[in-house]
Design a protein around this motif. Structure first.
Motif, PDB file in Angstrom:
ATOM      1  N   SER A  73       0.805  -1.231   0.000  1.00  0.00           N
ATOM      2  CA  SER A  73       0.000   0.000   0.000  1.00  0.00           C
ATOM      3  C   SER A  73       0.830   1.270   0.000  1.00  0.00           C
ATOM      4  CB  SER A  73      -0.910   0.006   1.234  1.00  0.00           C
ATOM      5  OG  SER A  73      -0.151  -0.115   2.422  1.00  0.00           O
ATOM      6  N   ASP A 479       0.879  -5.557   5.215  1.00  0.00           N
ATOM      7  CA  ASP A 479      -0.526  -5.529   4.796  1.00  0.00           C
ATOM      8  C   ASP A 479      -1.162  -6.914   4.908  1.00  0.00           C
ATOM      9  OD1 ASP A 479      -0.336  -2.847   4.290  1.00  0.00           O
ATOM     10  OD2 ASP A 479      -0.285  -3.029   2.106  1.00  0.00           O
ATOM     11  N   PRO A 488      -6.139  -0.994  -1.513  1.00  0.00           N
ATOM     12  CA  PRO A 488      -5.125  -0.098  -2.073  1.00  0.00           C
ATOM     13  C   PRO A 488      -5.268   1.298  -1.486  1.00  0.00           C
ATOM     14  CG  PRO A 488      -6.914  -0.367  -3.626  1.00  0.00           C
ATOM     15  CD  PRO A 488      -7.225  -1.267  -2.463  1.00  0.00           C
TER      16      PRO A 488
END
Length: 532
Positions: A73, A479, A488
Motif C-alpha cells: 500500500s 498488509d 489499495p
C-alpha cells in the motif's frame, strides 16, 4: 542430459567456472576469475565473501522493492503522460494485483534471489574446502554465508511460498538432480532450524562488523519468521510463535551495541554506515558500477537535477500511494523526511521549475488519472509528470551522478521494537510494555513525548510501521499480516484490486519454469505451458 549446474537451474545464475565480478566490504574490486584457480589466498577468500554480500544489492531499490511497496500500500509506479513507465502494464499489474508469471518485476526478483542463493552455495563450497583459513576463520565465514543465504530463502518463501530449496552446489547429471518445489511449511521449518543453528556462530554486533550477517541479524530474521508464521499459514514446532518472536527480539535488544539513533535521519544519510541502529545492511557506494543504489533515478522528476544542482539523469517513476501519505501527521518530522511534496525551485536562479508539458513542477500528494487515457480496458490511465509525492528518505547529494552513497538497512532496531510490540499484543503479552516500545519510536521521531500513546492496539502498531518504515520493503508483508492487503491506497484511481487468498503469494516466474520444467506453478495461477 547436459552437464549443467543447479545454480543455473534455479534461474540462470552465473556458473561457478566464471565467477561474477565482486567487491569485498571495503569495496576493493576484483575482476572475473576462473573458479578452478580461485580461493587459494585469504585475499581471494575475502573476495568471495564480499561477493556473497554484494548479492544484496539486487534486493533493493529494484526488484523486491517493487514487489513490496507497489504490491502493498506504500507506493505506485503510475504511467506518466505520454506512456512513460507503462512497460507492458507490469506496474498496473502490481498495483491492481493482476500479475502473471510473465510480469517483469516478478521474473526479475525470482532470478535475483535464486542467483544469489546459487552464488552462496558455490562460494560456501570453496571456503569449506580452503586450506588457507584457520578453523575459527572458516567457521565464521561459513556462518555468514549461511546467514545471507537464509535471508534470500526467507525472501523467496515470503513472496512465493513454495520454492526450490537448494542448499548444495553440484552438477546436474541426471533427472533426479533437478530441484523441485518444496512446500512453504518445509521451507519455513528448514529456515528456523538453519538460522537458530548459525546464530551464535555469527559475528558480534559492532562497528567493524557493519554490513555483515551478525548475531543480531540472525535473531532479527528469526523474529520475522515467528511473527509472520500465522499469516503465512505455517505452524511452529512447539507452538507459541509470538512468544518466540518476543524472545528473538529480546536477544537483539540485549546487544549493547544497538541503539535507536537520536536523529532518525542517521539511518538514511549518505554516511549511514555510522548508524548503530543498523542490524543488517546492504553497502552501496557512489563508485559502484553494477547493481547501484539508483533510488534517485527511480523516483525523481526528469528536471530534479535543477533542484539540487547535480548531474543526474532521472526517470520520473515511482511515487507514494496518495492515501498512504495522508495517514501522516504533517507535524511528524518523518512526513517531510520521507516525501518530496510541493513546488520545486531551480537551485541557481530560485525560479519555480516547469515540466516540459508546461505545468509547474509541483509534486502533489494526489495522483490524478487523465480522462481518456485509460489502458487495456481498465481504469488505469496516464497521469501528469508532476503528480505524486516522491521518495526522499535517503537524502540526495549535489555530487550525485550515477549511484548513491547511501546504504540500505535491511533490518534496523526500530523495526525490532515494533515487531516485539506487535508480538506482545498478538500473543497476549503486556500491553504496557508494547505501548512503551511504540512510544520509544515515536519519541525519537518527534523529538519529544508529546505525541505518545496512552495505550496501543494492533491498528496503532500497523500505522506506526507505515510512518517509520515507508519505502523499506515491508508494505506487502505488513498488509498481509494486518489484513489490509486487498485495500489499495490510491482510491481516486478507481483501480480496484483483484481479490483472492492465492494472491498472497506471487506466481512462479515463467522464465524459471522454462529453465527448470520440474517447477510447479503456485495454486490459483494458470499452469505453466510453453505459450504462457
Amino acid at each position: 542430459m547436459k552437464n549443467i549446474k543447479i545454480l543455473s537451474m534455479l534461474a540462470g545464475a552465473v556458473l561457478f567456472t566464471s565467477m561474477p565480478a565482486c567487491t569485498d566490504l571495503d569495496e576493493d574490486i576484483y575482476d572475473k576469475l576462473p573458479g578452478n584457480d580461485f580461493g587459494h589466498t585469504k585475499t581471494e577468500i575475502d573476495a568471495l565473501v564480499g561477493a556473497v554480500y554484494n548479492t544484496l544489492k539486487t534486493y533493493w531499490p529494484n526488484n523486491f522493492m517493487y514487489l513490496s511497496e507497489c504490491g502493498g500500500s506504500a507506493a505506485v509506479t503510475p504511467t506518466r503522460k505520454g506512456g512513460d513507465w507503462y512497460d507492458g502494464g507490469q506496474y498496473r499489474e502490481l498495483y491492481m494485483h493482476t500479475w502473471t508469471a510473465q510480469t517483469s518485476q516478478i521474473k526479475g526478483s525470482w532470478s535475483a534471489a535464486s542467483s544469489a542463493i546459487g552464488s552462496c552455495n558455490a562460494y560456501y563450497n570453496v571456503i569449506e574446502a580452503s586450506t588457507v583459513l584457520t578453523e575459527a576463520e572458516r567457521a565464521l565465514m561459513m556462518a555468514e554465508i549461511r546467514g545471507v543465504r537464509a535471508f534470500w530463502i526467507y525472501a523467496m518463501m515470503d513472496n512465493w511460498g513454495n520454492i526450490p530449496l537448494v542448499t548444495v552446489y553440484k552438477e546436474v547429471k541426471q533427472e533426479e538432480d533437478i530441484p523441485t518445489i518444496t512446500p512453504r511449511q518445509d521451507v519455513f521449518n528448514w529456515l528456523v532450524k538453519e538460522v537458530a543453528e548459525i546464530a551464535e556462530s555469527c559475528p558480534e554486533p559492532a562497528a567493524n562488523t557493519y554490513g555483515k550477517f551478525t548475531k543480531g541479524a540472525a535473531y532479527t530474521l528469526l523474529a520475522k519468521l515467528y511473527l509472520n508464521a500465522e499469516a503465512w499459514g505455517v505452524t511452529v514446532e512447539g507452538g507459541n510463535a509470538y512468544g518466540k518472536a518476543v524472545e528473538a527480539c529480546d536477544k537483539v535488544m540485549g546487544y549493547s551495541y544497538y541503539i535507536l539513533e537520536p536523529d532518525w535521519k542517521t539511518n538514511f544519510n549518505p554516511n549511514n554506515n555510522i548508524s548503530k541502529e543498523a542490524i543488517f545492511a546492504c553497502s552501496f557506494s557512489s563508485q559502484d558500477t553494477d547493481n547501484q543504489n539508483t533510488m534517485m533515478n527511480r523516483t525523481l522528476h526528469y528536471k530534479y537535477k535543477e533542484v539540487i544542482g547535480a548531474s543526474l539523469s532521472t526517470w520520473n517513476g515511482i511515487c507514494a500511494q496518495p492515501d498512504y501519505v495522508k495517514l501522516f501527521d504533517v507535524e511528524d518530522p518523518r512526513y517531510e523526511g520521507t516525501y518530496i511534496i510541493g513546488q520545486q525551485y531551480n537551485l541557481t536562479t530560485g525560479e519555480p521549475i516547469k515540466t516540459d508539458h508546461g505545468f509547474l513542477l509541483n509534486h502533489t500528494v494526489d495522483v490524478t488519472i487523465l480522462e481518456g487515457t485509460e489502458r487495456d480496458g481498465t481504469n488505469w490511465g496516464d497521469v501528469n509528470q508532476h503528480d505524486g509525492a516522491r521518495c526522499q528518505k535517503w537524502p540526495y547529494e549535489k555530487s550525485l551522478v550515477d549511484a548513491m552513497e547511501n546504504d540500505f538497512h535491511i533490518f534496523r532496531l526500530a523495526d525490532v521494537y515494533l515487531m516485539k510490540a506487535e508480538a506482545l499484543l498478538r500473543g497476549g503479552g503486556s500491553v504496557a510494555e508494547a505501548t512503551e516500545l511504540v512510544n520509544a519510536v515515536r519519541t525519537r521521531a518527534y523529538g519529544n513525548s508529546d505525541h505518545n500513546y496512552a495505550t496501543i492496539d494492533l491498528d496503532k502498531i500497523a500505522l506506526e510501521r507505515r510512518f517509520e518504515l515507508a519505502w523499506e520493503g515491508y508494505s506487502r508483508q505488513d498488509d498481509i499480516r494486518f489484513g489490509t492487503y486487498e485495500i489499495p491506497m490510491w482510491s481516486s484511481s478507481n483501480c480496484e484490486r483483484a481479490k483472492g487468498e492465492y494472491l498472497k503469494i506471487y506466481p512462479i516466474s515463467q522464465d524459471a519454469w522454462q529453465t527448470n520444467p520440474k517447477l510447479v506453478q503456485n495454486p490459483g495461477y494458470a499452469a505453466f505451458t510453453s505459450s504462457n
